[in-house]
Design an enzyme around this catalytic site. Structure first.
Site, PDB file in Angstrom:
ATOM      1  N   THR A  25      72.486 -44.141  61.016  1.00  0.00           N
ATOM      2  CA  THR A  25      72.933 -43.278  59.942  1.00  0.00           C
ATOM      3  C   THR A  25      72.105 -42.005  60.032  1.00  0.00           C
ATOM      4  OG1 THR A  25      73.500 -45.243  58.684  1.00  0.00           O
ATOM      5  CG2 THR A  25      73.064 -43.269  57.403  1.00  0.00           C
ATOM      6  N   ASN A  28      77.978 -46.162  60.764  1.00  0.00           N
ATOM      7  CA  ASN A  28      77.365 -47.481  60.680  1.00  0.00           C
ATOM      8  C   ASN A  28      76.397 -47.636  61.853  1.00  0.00           C
ATOM      9  OD1 ASN A  28      76.596 -49.850  59.542  1.00  0.00           O
ATOM     10  ND2 ASN A  28      78.245 -51.060  60.419  1.00  0.00           N
TER      11      ASN A  28
END
Ligand code: GLY
Length: 592
Positions: A404, A424
């Protein structure tokens, strides 16, 4: 755009330069050559010599902290041109989609907290991915009810309907001042002209080689013949440049209804994915009230559900406020013990109560209530670790926290923006939708595939976070703003899955309780407990006697790789102080 040949000036050297009273045109962790001679606009800055151990970057007018030098430069240039913090944040968001392909994105989703100086209002913009219409609860289970390995991570079924383009365009239109095309232009240039692959990116491409090599369209972008691009080679992304041009010309519609949508839907249809053209058309950005709490006189605003971050940061601060952390000291065994106990209690609640508020009732008020913190604090033994034995132990998180990314922006008018967005895992699903240059997320793994079975971050969940059509998977992303007397005082956030929440909590505590600056807070070894597995994860750097004291209290201490990568800006009366986490050498904070 400054050419990518940068002259790196160590922070300490920059600090001594400034201590001599010399003014610099652009204050940054890494200073690009040639410097731009606008000295008249520059203050002469002196550091508070004698107290700071590590010096942050300092500036007067505006500041950007991000995980890539080129994106930070785009943000600072936008501010210097007269754009506000939202213009700069949106420009950084699009630029990171080009220069930080493992996490920056168009094919993912995220959250942004904006503080609007004029109205004094804080708003949380939710552009998290949504499950497609065809998604269903057991889609990741086989005929025996077992989770199919990697189905929620590296297949077309792993992809949620992306929210990033809608989110950035929404923020720009509602809170920005410049045309969307103008803030996207630098990203188009970076994609078309290319930039040199850094050691950090080359390392990630190598680690994820197999996932990326599985898809022709992905290989075409990130590989040279049969191997990933190497350090110093130029990464040109022509298809991505074209997609960005379409978004610049037509707005978010290009992505959700135009030719990009058609290509994503075709990619899905060809590979048994669920996302359709109708799904893309249905995507909605949601504005939400930030979760709010107070801590030692400061106000904390962070991301509400579908993130769990804000709720649990406030919940843990409520618990920890009753302990004299300042006296106990940063990094002491007692401080770490109390933080770990609060973390366990919060993560236990996370597994039960948190999910998309549009689908499940999340007791935000209850979880963040002071009376509830009283109840929880009563369970904490100041001398002994409470075993997490009532729960099935989760398997240790097998993935690291590179996936992230967070960026923080402050402008000269008092507007600030704190954004965390993601694919993700690194490079998301690894799938580039053919003809778009756009990497697609694997955010569906943030749903609970099956109650009690941990996801990639070792997190477990239940009904509240089960897969449902158009639901948003539960997140830990915690873009956070701390206010002092109603005005922004600290902006921070981090990548790191479940470790985002604890990294952000520790950063807030480091600044408030231990009076650290952003550089010092970033340098402090981090600790993390997520209730299951029952393990106190720490970074290297804790003293052996601290570890011993924690073990004597009953903690199972595990020294593991680094956690989080904060991008923090502190707004003090005498200027802006910022720092990019040294855990990613590509990051840079700069201001003017
Ligand atoms: N994908 C990590 C998170 O949203 O928490």
């Amino acid at each position: 755009m400054t050419p990518p040949t940068a002259r790196l000036l160590p922070v300490a050297a920059l600090a001594s330069l400034l201590a001599l009273g010399l003014s610099a045109p652009c204050f940054a962790q890494a200073v690009s050559a040639p410097a731009q001679p606008t000295a008249s606009a520059q203050p002469s800055v002196r550091y508070d010599i004698g107290y700071d151990i590590f010096y942050p970057v300092r500036a007067q007018n505006g500041m950007v902290a991000s995980e890539h030098r080129l994106a930070t430069e785009v943000g600072v240039a936008t501010l210097k041109r007269g754009g506000n913090a939202v213009d700069a944040a949106v420009a950084v968001g699009f630029a990171l989609a080009v220069v930080l392909p493992n996490a920056g994105n168009l094919g993912g989703g995220g959250f942004m907290i904006v503080h609007d100086a004029k109205s004094g209002r804080d708003v949380a913009i939710d552009f998290r991915e949504m499950a497609p219409a065809k998604a269903f609860r057991d889609m990741y289970l086989d005929g025996q009810g077992k989770v199919v390995p990697d189905r929620s991570l590296y297949t077309h079924l792993a992809v949620g309907i992306p929210g990033t383009v809608a989110g950035l365009a929404h923020a720009q239109e509602k809170y920005g001042t410049l045309p969307l095309a103008e803030v996207i232009a630098p990203a188009i240039k970076l994609a078309r002209e290319g930039y040199a692959v850094t050691p950090q990116l080359a390392g990630l491409l190598e680690v994820e080689r197999d996932h990326l090599a599985a898809w022709g369209a992905t290989r075409a972008v990130f590989f040279k013949a049969e191997r990933p691009l190497r350090v110093g080679e130029t990464l040109v992304q022509e298809d991505l440049a074209k997609s960005l041009e379409l978004i610049a010309a037509q707005g978010a519609k290009a992505f959700y209804e135009g030719s990009i949508a058609e290509k994503i839907a075709a990619e899905m249809a060809k590979n048994n994915g669920f996302i359709t053209a109708d799904d893309l058309k249905s995507y909605k950005v949601v504005e939400r009230e930030p979760v709010s709490g107070t801590y030692r006189g400061y106000t904390v605003k962070s991301m509400p559900p579908p993130s769990s971050g804000g709720v649990h940061i406030v919940q843990m601060l409520n618990i920890l406020e009753r302990y004299p952390l300042k006296e106990l000291g940063a990094g002491s065994a007692q401080t770490i013990h109390l933080m770990a106990e609060a973390m366990k209690l919060a993560f236990a609640d996370r597994s039960e109560y948190l999910g998309d508020p549009d689908f499940t009732k999340v007791p935000v008020k209850g979880l963040t209530a002071r009376a509830y913190a009283d109840e929880l604090a009563a369970k904490i033994d100041p001398d002994k670790a409470t075993p997490a034995s009532t729960i099935k132990p989760g398997k240790p998180a097998p993935y690291e926290s590179d996936q992230t990314t967070h960026f923080s922006v402050a402008d000269s008018q008092g507007n600030v923006v704190s954004t965390t967005y993601t694919l993700n895992l690194n490079f998301g699903s690894g799938i580039v939708a053919e003809g778009t240059g756009i990497l697609l997320n694997n955010e569906m793994d943030d749903f609970s595939a099956k109650p009690g079975v941990p996801n990639a971050f070792g997190l477990i969940g239940g009904d509240a976070n089960a897969v449902q059509p158009f639901k948003r998977p539960l997140s830990s992303m915690s873009p956070t703003i701390v206010l002092k007397d109603g005005k922004p005082w600290l902006l921070t956030g981090s990548p790191g899955g479940s470790r985002i929440i604890t990294t952000t909590l520790e950063t807030v505590i480091d600044h408030i309780d231990f009076a650290m600056n952003p550089a010092e807070a970033a340098a402090l070894p981090r600790v993390h407990h997520q209730w299951t597995p029952d393990e106190l994860r720490v970074e290297k750097g804790l003293s052996p006697d601290t570890v011993k004291l924690l073990e004597q209290k009953g903690h199972k201490v595990a020294v593991k790789p680094t956690m989080g990568r904060t991008q923090t800006i502190q707004l003090r009366d005498d200027g802006l102080y910022g720092f990019s986490d040294p855990r990613n050498p590509d990051g840079m904070t700069a201001g003017y």
